[in-house]
Write a protein that holds these residues in place. Structure first.
Motif, PDB file in Angstrom:
ATOM      1  N   SER A 176     -15.341  -6.183  33.043  1.00  0.00           N
ATOM      2  CA  SER A 176     -16.207  -6.705  33.586  1.00  0.00           C
ATOM      3  C   SER A 176     -15.622  -8.505  33.450  1.00  0.00           C
TER       4      SER A 176
ATOM      5  N   THR B 246      -8.910  -3.750  35.389  1.00  0.00           N
ATOM      6  CA  THR B 246     -10.045  -3.980  36.106  1.00  0.00           C
ATOM      7  C   THR B 246      -9.790  -2.920  37.167  1.00  0.00           C
TER       8      THR B 246
ATOM      9  N   ILE C 262     -23.689  -1.082  33.090  1.00  0.00           N
ATOM     10  CA  ILE C 262     -21.404  -1.270  32.949  1.00  0.00           C
ATOM     11  C   ILE C 262     -21.329  -0.578  31.912  1.00  0.00           C
TER      12      ILE C 262
ATOM     13  N   GLU D   2     -20.775  -2.492  38.058  1.00  0.00           N
ATOM     14  CA  GLU D   2     -19.097  -2.770  37.885  1.00  0.00           C
ATOM     15  C   GLU D   2     -19.066  -2.639  39.378  1.00  0.00           C
TER      16      GLU D   2
ATOM     17  N   MET E   4     -12.824   0.043  36.822  1.00  0.00           N
ATOM     18  CA  MET E   4     -14.206  -0.077  37.246  1.00  0.00           C
ATOM     19  C   MET E   4     -14.509   0.462  38.567  1.00  0.00           C
TER      20      MET E   4
END
Lengths: 206, 195
Positions: free
Chosen positions: A38, A84, A32, A124, A88
């Motif tokens: 996250s 995000t 990650i 992720e 991600m």
């Protein structure tokens, strides 16, 4: 003998559900890379759901619970849409109004690049899509339960949850699918591929 | 007059989180300023956002609570009522405006209507402060005056943005629901008395 038909597909075909990816020039790491993002991706959504379910235990005031859930849902919407998703999975969507006053919805995805730091990590990506899909489904379930058990005062909050999280889900699916294909052709090509795999698997003795 | 175009390459994809937050906060702040000093500005309408209306709606609903928060009868229905009136009213006005052939998008109209609740929220704040003094006809006159001024301000601010999107013979048809919308909110503010 592995079938070569997968490589004949155009390489822009990003599969939504396949565990094994065809494009091998995008190395996937399973660590990650953005732990904070996250965490926050899941934190706001999950705490909104928890507050909704346990509101009687937390506080006797309906208002406090409602305002808390509204604030959590708004923070979650902003964080998932602006932060995000970018960090991600490298996707982003927004609305743009041009000179004539017409509104355009823009769905943007990061092109596969050779830089190591910009590739998408598989862990992720899993966390992102899991959080993105599971929570709106839960809010829809809550909507039906609020409607049928006549707890109508919660309906405003639940509908807000469905709308905000559903909007993010729809936006990111459109980003993932891309501007050239629409969702139905994507689904038919996926089903067609699965069907073809099964029939050629039947024809050839293993 | 250039429109603010976000680059369609990776520049917004890779900007830092702090940049994103500051950019959005500045956009919200700029819109509040535009409501306070309304003047025709097409560039404002283009970058719509609904954060301002959400903040204003929650603030207004919180201030319109009757009774103390600790009491058994929680002010739940009134809170939800304000929310529903504001959002449902804004959606209805937007639909009306689009059916009349207006050249404005759905979210832009919601954005303008929501931001123009700011004067009425200020009026609510002032009314709550005035209600701390003793009740009486003077008290009522002060609140009435404040609410009327803020109501007029809201109408002026919103029509400065919305009326341009309509053809000239339809302006009144598009504006009168806005009048009704802010009238209902002003009525709720004026008739508010804490128990």
């Amino acid at each position: 003998m592995p079938s070569k038909q997968d490589s004949n597909d155009d390489t822009e075909d990003v599969a939504l559900f396949d565990a094994e990816e065809e494009t091998t020039n995008r190395p996937k790491k399973s660590k990650i890379r953005h732990p904070v993002a996250s965490f926050f991706h899941l934190f706001f959504r999950v705490s909104a759901i928890i507050v909704y379910l346990l509101c009687e235990l937390f506080s006797s005031s309906f208002i406090a619970c409602m305002v808390t859930i509204i604030l959590l849902l708004s923070c979650d919407f902003w964080a998932v849409k602006n932060v995000t998703g970018r960090l991600m999975v490298g996707l982003r969507w927004w609305n743009h109004i041009d000179e004539d006053g017409k509104s355009h919805w823009v769905f943007e995805s990061r092109k596969a690049s050779s830089q190591e730091s910009k590739t998408v990590s598989e862990a992720e990506s899993r966390i992102f899509w899991l959080g993105l899909i599971a929570c709106p489904v839960l809010w829809v379930v809550f909507a039906f339960s609020a409607l049928f058990s006549f707890r109508v005062k919660w309906l405003a909050v639940v509908i807000m949850g469905v709308v905000l999280q559903g909007a993010n889900l729809y936006g990111y699916i459109r980003c993932k699918v891309g501007s050239r294909k629409n969702l139905t052709s994507m689904a038919t090509s996926y089903l067609g591929k699965q069907f073809l795999r099964q029939t050629t698997g039947d024809d050839q003795p293993s | 007059m250039r429109s603010r175009v976000r680059e369609f390459d990776s520049s917004t994809l890779n900007e830092s989180v702090q940049n994103t937050i500051m950019r959005d906060l500045k956009a919200v702040g700029k819109k509040f300023m535009h409501v306070l000093y309304p003047r025709k500005s097409n560039t404002l309408l283009r970058d719509w956002d609904l954060w301002g209306p959400l903040i204003l709606c929650v603030t207004l609903a919180l201030m319109l609570q009757r009774g103390s928060v600790d009491s058994e009868k929680d002010g739940g229905p009134q809170f939800a009522e304000v929310f529903v009136i504001v959002w449902f009213g804004a959606v209805t006005i937007t639909l009306n405006s689009k059916l009349l052939g207006g050249n404005i998008s759905f979210f832009q109209s919601l954005c303008v209507l929501g931001y123009c609740i700011l004067p009425l929220t200020v009026a609510m704040l002032v009314c709550r402060l005035v209600l701390l003094a003793e009740l009486g006809p003077i008290n009522f006159m002060v609140r009435f005056f404040v609410v009327i001024v803020m109501f007029a301000w809201s109408i002026v601010a919103s029509t400065a943005f919305l009326a341009d999107s309509q053809p000239p013979n339809r302006k009144a048809l598009a504006v009168y629901p806005v009048f009704l919308f802010y009238f209902v909110i002003s009525w709720m503010i004026l008739t508010f008395t804490p128990q």
